[in-house]
Design a protein around this motif. Sequence first.
Motif, PDB file in Angstrom:
ATOM      1  N   LEU A   1       0.821  -1.217   0.000  1.00  0.00           N
ATOM      2  CA  LEU A   1       0.000   0.000   0.000  1.00  0.00           C
ATOM      3  C   LEU A   1       0.857   1.271   0.000  1.00  0.00           C
ATOM      4  CD1 LEU A   1      -2.711  -1.083   2.594  1.00  0.00           C
ATOM      5  CD2 LEU A   1      -2.944  -0.975   0.103  1.00  0.00           C
ATOM      6  N   GLU A   2       2.169   1.090  -0.048  1.00  0.00           N
ATOM      7  CA  GLU A   2       3.138   2.189  -0.046  1.00  0.00           C
ATOM      8  C   GLU A   2       3.009   3.068   1.203  1.00  0.00           C
ATOM      9  OE1 GLU A   2       2.860   4.224  -3.769  1.00  0.00           O
ATOM     10  OE2 GLU A   2       3.542   2.475  -4.894  1.00  0.00           O
ATOM     11  N   GLN A   3       2.698   2.428   2.333  1.00  0.00           N
ATOM     12  CA  GLN A   3       2.623   3.129   3.608  1.00  0.00           C
ATOM     13  C   GLN A   3       3.805   2.785   4.505  1.00  0.00           C
ATOM     14  OE1 GLN A   3      -1.165   2.559   5.474  1.00  0.00           O
ATOM     15  NE2 GLN A   3      -2.294   3.385   3.742  1.00  0.00           N
ATOM     16  N   ALA A   4       4.671   1.895   4.015  1.00  0.00           N
ATOM     17  CA  ALA A   4       5.855   1.504   4.784  1.00  0.00           C
ATOM     18  C   ALA A   4       6.968   1.147   3.817  1.00  0.00           C
ATOM     19  CB  ALA A   4       5.540   0.313   5.685  1.00  0.00           C
ATOM     20  N   GLU A   5       8.168   1.159   4.337  1.00  0.00           N
ATOM     21  CA  GLU A   5       9.355   0.789   3.580  1.00  0.00           C
ATOM     22  C   GLU A   5      10.195  -0.084   4.510  1.00  0.00           C
ATOM     23  OE1 GLU A   5      13.026   3.283   1.640  1.00  0.00           O
ATOM     24  OE2 GLU A   5      11.067   4.236   1.797  1.00  0.00           O
ATOM     25  N   ALA A   6      10.705  -1.197   3.994  1.00  0.00           N
ATOM     26  CA  ALA A   6      11.464  -2.115   4.844  1.00  0.00           C
ATOM     27  C   ALA A   6      12.643  -2.694   4.077  1.00  0.00           C
ATOM     28  CB  ALA A   6      10.564  -3.243   5.336  1.00  0.00           C
ATOM     29  N   TYR A   7      13.713  -2.983   4.800  1.00  0.00           N
ATOM     30  CA  TYR A   7      14.918  -3.573   4.231  1.00  0.00           C
ATOM     31  C   TYR A   7      15.346  -4.731   5.115  1.00  0.00           C
ATOM     32  CZ  TYR A   7      15.072   0.808   1.716  1.00  0.00           C
ATOM     33  OH  TYR A   7      14.753   1.878   0.936  1.00  0.00           O
ATOM     34  N   ILE A   8      15.909  -5.750   4.485  1.00  0.00           N
ATOM     35  CA  ILE A   8      16.462  -6.881   5.223  1.00  0.00           C
ATOM     36  C   ILE A   8      17.968  -6.870   5.001  1.00  0.00           C
ATOM     37  CG2 ILE A   8      16.594  -9.384   5.404  1.00  0.00           C
ATOM     38  CD1 ILE A   8      13.684  -9.485   4.492  1.00  0.00           C
ATOM     39  N   ILE A   9      18.723  -6.919   6.080  1.00  0.00           N
ATOM     40  CA  ILE A   9      20.177  -6.983   6.008  1.00  0.00           C
ATOM     41  C   ILE A   9      20.597  -8.338   6.546  1.00  0.00           C
ATOM     42  CG2 ILE A   9      22.333  -5.997   6.821  1.00  0.00           C
ATOM     43  CD1 ILE A   9      20.824  -3.328   7.077  1.00  0.00           C
ATOM     44  N   ALA A  10      21.268  -9.118   5.696  1.00  0.00           N
ATOM     45  CA  ALA A  10      21.687 -10.465   6.089  1.00  0.00           C
ATOM     46  C   ALA A  10      23.207 -10.517   6.132  1.00  0.00           C
ATOM     47  CB  ALA A  10      21.151 -11.493   5.106  1.00  0.00           C
ATOM     48  N   ARG A  11      23.740 -10.995   7.240  1.00  0.00           N
ATOM     49  CA  ARG A  11      25.184 -11.206   7.366  1.00  0.00           C
ATOM     50  C   ARG A  11      25.446 -12.696   7.283  1.00  0.00           C
ATOM     51  NH1 ARG A  11      25.917  -7.388  12.528  1.00  0.00           N
ATOM     52  NH2 ARG A  11      25.525  -5.427  11.472  1.00  0.00           N
ATOM     53  N   THR A  12      26.028 -13.108   6.165  1.00  0.00           N
ATOM     54  CA  THR A  12      26.314 -14.511   5.958  1.00  0.00           C
ATOM     55  C   THR A  12      27.446 -14.647   4.952  1.00  0.00           C
ATOM     56  OG1 THR A  12      25.414 -16.632   5.231  1.00  0.00           O
ATOM     57  CG2 THR A  12      24.492 -14.692   4.204  1.00  0.00           C
ATOM     58  N   ALA A  13      28.179 -15.735   5.039  1.00  0.00           N
ATOM     59  CA  ALA A  13      29.262 -15.987   4.094  1.00  0.00           C
ATOM     60  C   ALA A  13      28.729 -16.564   2.789  1.00  0.00           C
ATOM     61  CB  ALA A  13      30.277 -16.944   4.705  1.00  0.00           C
ATOM     62  N   ARG A  14      27.503 -17.069   2.820  1.00  0.00           N
ATOM     63  CA  ARG A  14      26.902 -17.671   1.627  1.00  0.00           C
ATOM     64  C   ARG A  14      25.997 -16.647   0.934  1.00  0.00           C
ATOM     65  NH1 ARG A  14      24.853 -23.416   4.088  1.00  0.00           N
ATOM     66  NH2 ARG A  14      26.912 -24.168   4.673  1.00  0.00           N
ATOM     67  N   PRO A  15      25.814 -16.781  -0.393  1.00  0.00           N
ATOM     68  CA  PRO A  15      24.870 -15.888  -1.068  1.00  0.00           C
ATOM     69  C   PRO A  15      23.458 -16.133  -0.546  1.00  0.00           C
ATOM     70  CG  PRO A  15      26.036 -17.294  -2.642  1.00  0.00           C
ATOM     71  CD  PRO A  15      26.462 -17.705  -1.276  1.00  0.00           C
ATOM     72  N   TRP A  16      22.762 -15.063  -0.249  1.00  0.00           N
ATOM     73  CA  TRP A  16      21.406 -15.194   0.281  1.00  0.00           C
ATOM     74  C   TRP A  16      20.568 -14.074  -0.268  1.00  0.00           C
ATOM     75  CZ3 TRP A  16      17.747 -12.524   2.945  1.00  0.00           C
ATOM     76  CH2 TRP A  16      16.708 -13.273   3.465  1.00  0.00           C
ATOM     77  N   PRO A  17      19.334 -14.244  -0.592  1.00  0.00           N
ATOM     78  CA  PRO A  17      18.579 -15.500  -0.576  1.00  0.00           C
ATOM     79  C   PRO A  17      18.989 -16.397  -1.736  1.00  0.00           C
ATOM     80  CG  PRO A  17      17.205 -13.743  -1.444  1.00  0.00           C
ATOM     81  CD  PRO A  17      18.502 -13.123  -1.029  1.00  0.00           C
ATOM     82  N   PRO A  18      18.799 -17.708  -1.572  1.00  0.00           N
ATOM     83  CA  PRO A  18      19.145 -18.599  -2.673  1.00  0.00           C
ATOM     84  C   PRO A  18      18.227 -18.321  -3.861  1.00  0.00           C
ATOM     85  CG  PRO A  18      17.986 -19.792  -0.957  1.00  0.00           C
ATOM     86  CD  PRO A  18      18.249 -18.419  -0.433  1.00  0.00           C
ATOM     87  N   GLU A  19      18.780 -18.463  -5.042  1.00  0.00           N
ATOM     88  CA  GLU A  19      17.991 -18.203  -6.245  1.00  0.00           C
ATOM     89  C   GLU A  19      17.236 -19.473  -6.625  1.00  0.00           C
ATOM     90  OE1 GLU A  19      20.700 -16.572  -9.059  1.00  0.00           O
ATOM     91  OE2 GLU A  19      20.874 -14.703  -7.943  1.00  0.00           O
ATOM     92  N   ILE A  20      15.974 -19.521  -6.251  1.00  0.00           N
ATOM     93  CA  ILE A  20      15.124 -20.688  -6.476  1.00  0.00           C
ATOM     94  C   ILE A  20      13.999 -20.271  -7.415  1.00  0.00           C
ATOM     95  CG2 ILE A  20      13.571 -22.375  -5.410  1.00  0.00           C
ATOM     96  CD1 ILE A  20      15.196 -21.986  -2.824  1.00  0.00           C
ATOM     97  N   ALA A  21      13.799 -21.037  -8.473  1.00  0.00           N
ATOM     98  CA  ALA A  21      12.728 -20.733  -9.423  1.00  0.00           C
ATOM     99  C   ALA A  21      11.371 -20.932  -8.754  1.00  0.00           C
ATOM    100  CB  ALA A  21      12.861 -21.626 -10.654  1.00  0.00           C
ATOM    101  N   LEU A  22      10.448 -20.019  -9.038  1.00  0.00           N
ATOM    102  CA  LEU A  22       9.105 -20.114  -8.469  1.00  0.00           C
ATOM    103  C   LEU A  22       8.209 -21.033  -9.294  1.00  0.00           C
ATOM    104  CD1 LEU A  22       8.578 -16.354  -7.594  1.00  0.00           C
ATOM    105  CD2 LEU A  22       9.258 -18.200  -6.063  1.00  0.00           C
ATOM    106  N   HIS A  23       8.587 -21.286 -10.524  1.00  0.00           N
ATOM    107  CA  HIS A  23       7.794 -22.110 -11.415  1.00  0.00           C
ATOM    108  C   HIS A  23       8.746 -23.066 -12.142  1.00  0.00           C
ATOM    109  CE1 HIS A  23       5.261 -23.145 -14.888  1.00  0.00           C
ATOM    110  NE2 HIS A  23       4.262 -22.887 -14.084  1.00  0.00           N
TER     111      HIS A  23
END
Length: 59
Positions: free
Chosen positions: A23-45
């Motif tokens: 609804l464009e009433q909020a803005e959010a960010y996720i910061i991940a500290r990991t040695a591996r690439p994240w999020p994993p690239e997984i096909a949705l279909h």
Amino acid sequence: MWRYQVLDISEQHFRQLRMLIRLEQAEAYIIARTARPWPPEIALHPRQHTVLIKRDAIN
């Protein structure tokens, strides 16, 4: 701006936050500290060949 630990947010709060973002009433960010690439690239279909997740590196 507020900072939260992901484990402290319930599924219901996460759903509400996603709705506020849509609804464009909020803005959010996720910061991940990991040695591996994240999020994993997984096909949705099964027929989806390329998976692109928009992300920026923070140094």
